[in-house]
Write a protein that holds these residues in place. Structure first.
Motif, mmCIF file in Angstrom:
data_model
loop_
_atom_site.group_PDB
_atom_site.id
_atom_site.type_symbol
_atom_site.label_atom_id
_atom_site.label_comp_id
_atom_site.label_asym_id
_atom_site.label_seq_id
_atom_site.Cartn_x
_atom_site.Cartn_y
_atom_site.Cartn_z
ATOM 1 N N UNK A 95 0.831 -1.203 0.000
ATOM 2 C CA UNK A 95 0.000 0.000 0.000
ATOM 3 C C UNK A 95 0.866 1.254 0.000
ATOM 4 N N UNK A 96 0.258 2.371 -0.413
ATOM 5 C CA UNK A 96 0.980 3.637 -0.282
ATOM 6 C C UNK A 96 0.985 4.042 1.189
ATOM 7 N N UNK A 97 1.949 4.836 1.572
ATOM 8 C CA UNK A 97 2.085 5.292 2.956
ATOM 9 C C UNK A 97 1.851 6.795 2.987
ATOM 10 N N UNK A 98 0.802 7.218 3.659
ATOM 11 C CA UNK A 98 0.503 8.644 3.756
ATOM 12 C C UNK A 98 1.389 9.265 4.835
ATOM 13 N N UNK A 122 2.881 11.520 0.254
ATOM 14 C CA UNK A 122 2.815 10.073 0.443
ATOM 15 C C UNK A 122 4.012 9.395 -0.203
ATOM 16 N N UNK A 123 4.161 8.135 0.156
ATOM 17 C CA UNK A 123 5.097 7.245 -0.517
ATOM 18 C C UNK A 123 4.224 6.344 -1.384
ATOM 19 N N UNK A 173 2.571 11.749 -6.385
ATOM 20 C CA UNK A 173 1.295 12.020 -5.748
ATOM 21 C C UNK A 173 0.250 12.294 -6.803
ATOM 22 N N UNK A 174 -0.986 12.423 -6.362
ATOM 23 C CA UNK A 174 -2.066 12.659 -7.299
ATOM 24 C C UNK A 174 -2.090 14.094 -7.804
ATOM 25 N N UNK A 221 -3.680 7.972 -5.711
ATOM 26 C CA UNK A 221 -2.813 8.630 -4.735
ATOM 27 C C UNK A 221 -3.522 9.881 -4.238
ATOM 28 N N UNK A 222 -3.252 10.302 -3.009
ATOM 29 C CA UNK A 222 -3.826 11.555 -2.529
ATOM 30 C C UNK A 222 -3.387 12.701 -3.435
ATOM 31 N N UNK A 223 -4.310 13.601 -3.729
ATOM 32 C CA UNK A 223 -3.965 14.747 -4.576
ATOM 33 C C UNK A 223 -3.063 15.701 -3.795
#
Length: 217
Positions: free
Chosen positions: A51-54, A60-61, A152-153, A203-205
């Protein structure tokens, strides 16, 4: 004591190779760079999950699979200069540095940028530097770039960033539309970027690339 080397090998064998990423430079880089050293201490045990790491503040990663497939699509060569936007604590910069001639990471948080630079020095990524400044402004003084990659997004991209891409250069980012995301690869020809869809990811924007950001496009 956690065997991170074994986890790193498992990550490559179960997340990277099954995603049709087989280029030796990418596999070699992801086996060599110690991902656990590029996350906050509280996240070290989760460094090799899929998973991605926020990391807070929209940073994030990216999932290892997503980063690897982006690098695969970009096909970086060892004579190219790469701009790595929002690398957080420097992991993506360290990985790309094992393929490129030079990688410039851009982080706007000064504390995070300082830690990223320290991590890169510890990883002996001598051909990588961290530039501190607004993400959307890139790092024109070190460009132009053969490749730009955004960690990232994004919903919108500013001209100021695309202007730093060389003619025939490539850019990769996760375009988000609500909860759905698509990694697109752009190629610049005669001052125009043409995009193609590569694969689905999310991914988070990043705040700097949100639709609400006041860019003059």
């Amino acid at each position: 004591m956690t065997d991170f080397a074994a986890r790193r090998l498992t990550m490559v064998d179960t997340q990277i190779r099954p995603s049709d990423v087989t280029k030796f430079p990418i596999i070699d880089a992801m086996l060599a760079v110690e991902r656990e050293k590029f996350v906050p201490g509280s996240h070290r045990e989760a460094a090799y999950v899929g998973d991605l790491i926020e990391l807070g503040d929209g940073s994030c990663l990216l999932e290892p699979r997503t980063l690897a497939k982006m690098l695969d699509a970009l096909n970086i060569s060892n004579d190219e200069v790469v701009l790595d936007i929002a690398p957080a604590l420097g992991y993506s910069t360290a990985v790309a540095a094992r393929m490129a001639q030079l990688v410039v990471g851009v982080e706007e948080d000064e504390t995070r940028a300082t830690e990223a630079q320290s991590n890169l020095m510890e990883a002996e990524a001598d051909n990588a530097i961290i530039h501190t400044g607004p993400l959307e402004q890139g790092a024109a003084e070190h460009g132009p770039y053969d490749v730009i990659i955004i960690q990232g997004g994004v919903e919108r991209l500013p001209d100021a960033l695309l202007d730093q891409l060389k003619d025939n250069g490539r850019i990769a980012c996760v375009f988000m539309e609500g909860q759905l995301g698509t990694v697109r690869i752009g190629r610049k020809t005669a001052d125009r970027v043409t995009w193609r869809d590569a694969f689905n990811a999310s991914a988070p924007v990043l705040p700097a690339f949100s639709a609400e950001s006041a860019f003059s496009l």
